[in-house]
Scaffold this motif. Sequence first.
Motif, PDB file in Angstrom:
ATOM      1  N   CYS A 223      11.124  -1.253 -10.496  1.00  0.00           N
ATOM      2  CA  CYS A 223      11.209   0.097  -9.930  1.00  0.00           C
ATOM      3  C   CYS A 223      11.707   1.103 -10.961  1.00  0.00           C
ATOM      4  O   CYS A 223      11.201   2.221 -11.031  1.00  0.00           O
ATOM      5  CB  CYS A 223      12.137   0.106  -8.719  1.00  0.00           C
ATOM      6  SG  CYS A 223      11.424  -0.688  -7.279  1.00  0.00           S
TER       7      CYS A 223
ATOM      8  N   THR B 228       3.655   1.536  -1.890  1.00  0.00           N
ATOM      9  CA  THR B 228       4.483   1.494  -3.094  1.00  0.00           C
ATOM     10  C   THR B 228       4.558   2.851  -3.780  1.00  0.00           C
ATOM     11  O   THR B 228       5.558   3.170  -4.423  1.00  0.00           O
ATOM     12  CB  THR B 228       3.967   0.402  -4.059  1.00  0.00           C
ATOM     13  OG1 THR B 228       4.035  -0.857  -3.373  1.00  0.00           O
ATOM     14  CG2 THR B 228       4.802   0.308  -5.310  1.00  0.00           C
ATOM     15  N   TYR B 229       3.539   3.677  -3.627  1.00  0.00           N
ATOM     16  CA  TYR B 229       3.571   5.031  -4.201  1.00  0.00           C
ATOM     17  C   TYR B 229       4.793   5.816  -3.712  1.00  0.00           C
ATOM     18  O   TYR B 229       5.225   6.778  -4.349  1.00  0.00           O
ATOM     19  CB  TYR B 229       2.281   5.799  -3.855  1.00  0.00           C
ATOM     20  CG  TYR B 229       2.121   6.103  -2.388  1.00  0.00           C
ATOM     21  CD1 TYR B 229       2.677   7.252  -1.823  1.00  0.00           C
ATOM     22  CD2 TYR B 229       1.432   5.232  -1.543  1.00  0.00           C
ATOM     23  CE1 TYR B 229       2.549   7.523  -0.463  1.00  0.00           C
ATOM     24  CE2 TYR B 229       1.297   5.503  -0.189  1.00  0.00           C
ATOM     25  CZ  TYR B 229       1.857   6.641   0.341  1.00  0.00           C
ATOM     26  OH  TYR B 229       1.733   6.899   1.682  1.00  0.00           O
ATOM     27  N   GLN B 230       5.379   5.392  -2.583  1.00  0.00           N
ATOM     28  CA  GLN B 230       6.525   6.112  -2.039  1.00  0.00           C
ATOM     29  C   GLN B 230       7.771   5.989  -2.912  1.00  0.00           C
ATOM     30  O   GLN B 230       8.695   6.793  -2.764  1.00  0.00           O
ATOM     31  CB  GLN B 230       6.814   5.647  -0.609  1.00  0.00           C
ATOM     32  CG  GLN B 230       5.758   6.102   0.363  1.00  0.00           C
ATOM     33  CD  GLN B 230       6.090   5.756   1.802  1.00  0.00           C
ATOM     34  OE1 GLN B 230       7.246   5.514   2.161  1.00  0.00           O
ATOM     35  NE2 GLN B 230       5.072   5.728   2.643  1.00  0.00           N
ATOM     36  N   TYR B 231       7.810   5.001  -3.802  1.00  0.00           N
ATOM     37  CA  TYR B 231       8.944   4.945  -4.736  1.00  0.00           C
ATOM     38  C   TYR B 231       9.076   6.279  -5.464  1.00  0.00           C
ATOM     39  O   TYR B 231      10.177   6.795  -5.643  1.00  0.00           O
ATOM     40  CB  TYR B 231       8.763   3.834  -5.771  1.00  0.00           C
ATOM     41  CG  TYR B 231       9.081   2.442  -5.292  1.00  0.00           C
ATOM     42  CD1 TYR B 231      10.353   2.102  -4.838  1.00  0.00           C
ATOM     43  CD2 TYR B 231       8.122   1.444  -5.353  1.00  0.00           C
ATOM     44  CE1 TYR B 231      10.644   0.811  -4.432  1.00  0.00           C
ATOM     45  CE2 TYR B 231       8.412   0.141  -4.949  1.00  0.00           C
ATOM     46  CZ  TYR B 231       9.675  -0.165  -4.488  1.00  0.00           C
ATOM     47  OH  TYR B 231       9.965  -1.441  -4.092  1.00  0.00           O
ATOM     48  N   GLU B 232       7.967   6.835  -5.922  1.00  0.00           N
ATOM     49  CA  GLU B 232       7.995   8.111  -6.646  1.00  0.00           C
ATOM     50  C   GLU B 232       8.395   9.254  -5.721  1.00  0.00           C
ATOM     51  O   GLU B 232       9.173  10.127  -6.118  1.00  0.00           O
ATOM     52  CB  GLU B 232       6.643   8.375  -7.295  1.00  0.00           C
ATOM     53  CG  GLU B 232       6.347   7.400  -8.419  1.00  0.00           C
ATOM     54  CD  GLU B 232       4.943   7.526  -8.986  1.00  0.00           C
ATOM     55  OE1 GLU B 232       4.110   8.259  -8.407  1.00  0.00           O
ATOM     56  OE2 GLU B 232       4.682   6.891 -10.015  1.00  0.00           O
ATOM     57  N   ASP B 233       7.882   9.249  -4.490  1.00  0.00           N
ATOM     58  CA  ASP B 233       8.261  10.287  -3.528  1.00  0.00           C
ATOM     59  C   ASP B 233       9.749  10.220  -3.201  1.00  0.00           C
ATOM     60  O   ASP B 233      10.435  11.245  -3.115  1.00  0.00           O
ATOM     61  CB  ASP B 233       7.452  10.148  -2.235  1.00  0.00           C
ATOM     62  CG  ASP B 233       5.967  10.398  -2.430  1.00  0.00           C
ATOM     63  OD1 ASP B 233       5.587  11.091  -3.402  1.00  0.00           O
ATOM     64  OD2 ASP B 233       5.177   9.902  -1.598  1.00  0.00           O
TER      65      ASP B 233
ATOM     66  N   GLN C 260       0.822  -1.212   0.000  1.00  0.00           N
ATOM     67  CA  GLN C 260       0.000   0.000   0.000  1.00  0.00           C
ATOM     68  C   GLN C 260       0.853   1.258   0.000  1.00  0.00           C
ATOM     69  O   GLN C 260       0.368   2.348  -0.307  1.00  0.00           O
ATOM     70  CB  GLN C 260      -0.934   0.015   1.206  1.00  0.00           C
ATOM     71  CG  GLN C 260      -0.209   0.152   2.541  1.00  0.00           C
ATOM     72  CD  GLN C 260      -1.129  -0.056   3.736  1.00  0.00           C
ATOM     73  OE1 GLN C 260      -2.213  -0.565   3.601  1.00  0.00           O
ATOM     74  NE2 GLN C 260      -0.672   0.339   4.908  1.00  0.00           N
TER      75      GLN C 260
ATOM     76  N   GLN D 219       8.668   1.112 -13.889  1.00  0.00           N
ATOM     77  CA  GLN D 219       7.340   1.588 -13.491  1.00  0.00           C
ATOM     78  C   GLN D 219       7.368   2.916 -12.743  1.00  0.00           C
ATOM     79  O   GLN D 219       6.464   3.736 -12.891  1.00  0.00           O
ATOM     80  CB  GLN D 219       6.657   0.532 -12.626  1.00  0.00           C
ATOM     81  CG  GLN D 219       5.221   0.856 -12.270  1.00  0.00           C
ATOM     82  CD  GLN D 219       4.538  -0.294 -11.536  1.00  0.00           C
ATOM     83  OE1 GLN D 219       5.064  -1.400 -11.444  1.00  0.00           O
ATOM     84  NE2 GLN D 219       3.366  -0.031 -11.006  1.00  0.00           N
ATOM     85  N   PHE D 220       8.416   3.146 -11.937  1.00  0.00           N
ATOM     86  CA  PHE D 220       8.439   4.332 -11.080  1.00  0.00           C
ATOM     87  C   PHE D 220       9.566   5.309 -11.417  1.00  0.00           C
ATOM     88  O   PHE D 220       9.696   6.339 -10.761  1.00  0.00           O
ATOM     89  CB  PHE D 220       8.546   3.913  -9.604  1.00  0.00           C
ATOM     90  CG  PHE D 220       7.405   3.050  -9.142  1.00  0.00           C
ATOM     91  CD1 PHE D 220       6.154   3.604  -8.898  1.00  0.00           C
ATOM     92  CD2 PHE D 220       7.573   1.685  -8.985  1.00  0.00           C
ATOM     93  CE1 PHE D 220       5.088   2.810  -8.491  1.00  0.00           C
ATOM     94  CE2 PHE D 220       6.514   0.882  -8.569  1.00  0.00           C
ATOM     95  CZ  PHE D 220       5.274   1.447  -8.328  1.00  0.00           C
TER      96      PHE D 220
END
Length: 182
Positions: free
Chosen positions: A81, A38-43, A36, A84-85
């Motif tokens: 990673c 995983t969005y933190q890869y972008e951050d 949940q 995708q990110f």
Amino acid sequence: MSVYNYLAKKANGDILSMQTYRGKVMLITNTASQCQFTYQYEDLQKLYAKYAAHDFEILSFPCDQFGNQNPESGAQSAAQCMGQFGVTYPIFDKVQVNGEMTHPLFNYLKHEVDAQPMSKDTMQQKLLYHRIEEQYPDYLLGHNIRWNFTKFLVDQHGKVIARFEPDASMLDIENAIQQLFA
């Protein structure tokens, strides 16, 4: 002891000494490809892009100990990673962060800075707490890492400065990083 006393296996299988990062501020995190958070890869990539020129590194270690959320190998995780990110910071081989097979680096990190009590202010925090309580109650005790995307901030001298739980504000993390550059 310091973080520089440890070795880590890169996603391609090469062994790397943490001495490689001497003099740099590091944010070391256990990650997962199907979490949940995983969005933190972008951050994290945004933080890396902003501070890489200031001798800052993010070191990502895939981990499959929490809900089977990273079944891929380290090499597969790194490829995902990047693709995708857009991650350009180092992705290492998959590790364990709790239990008998804990990677020595993470054993060191989690014993250098105490875990903070888990907040239950938001719905996300409540859900995460209850999931850990039901599936991994031992992870709520002591120095254990509770979930994916736990982050450790290490200063330029290899000293662990702070531990951030998965739901920590990226703004708080960035402020802590900036203080080390001041």
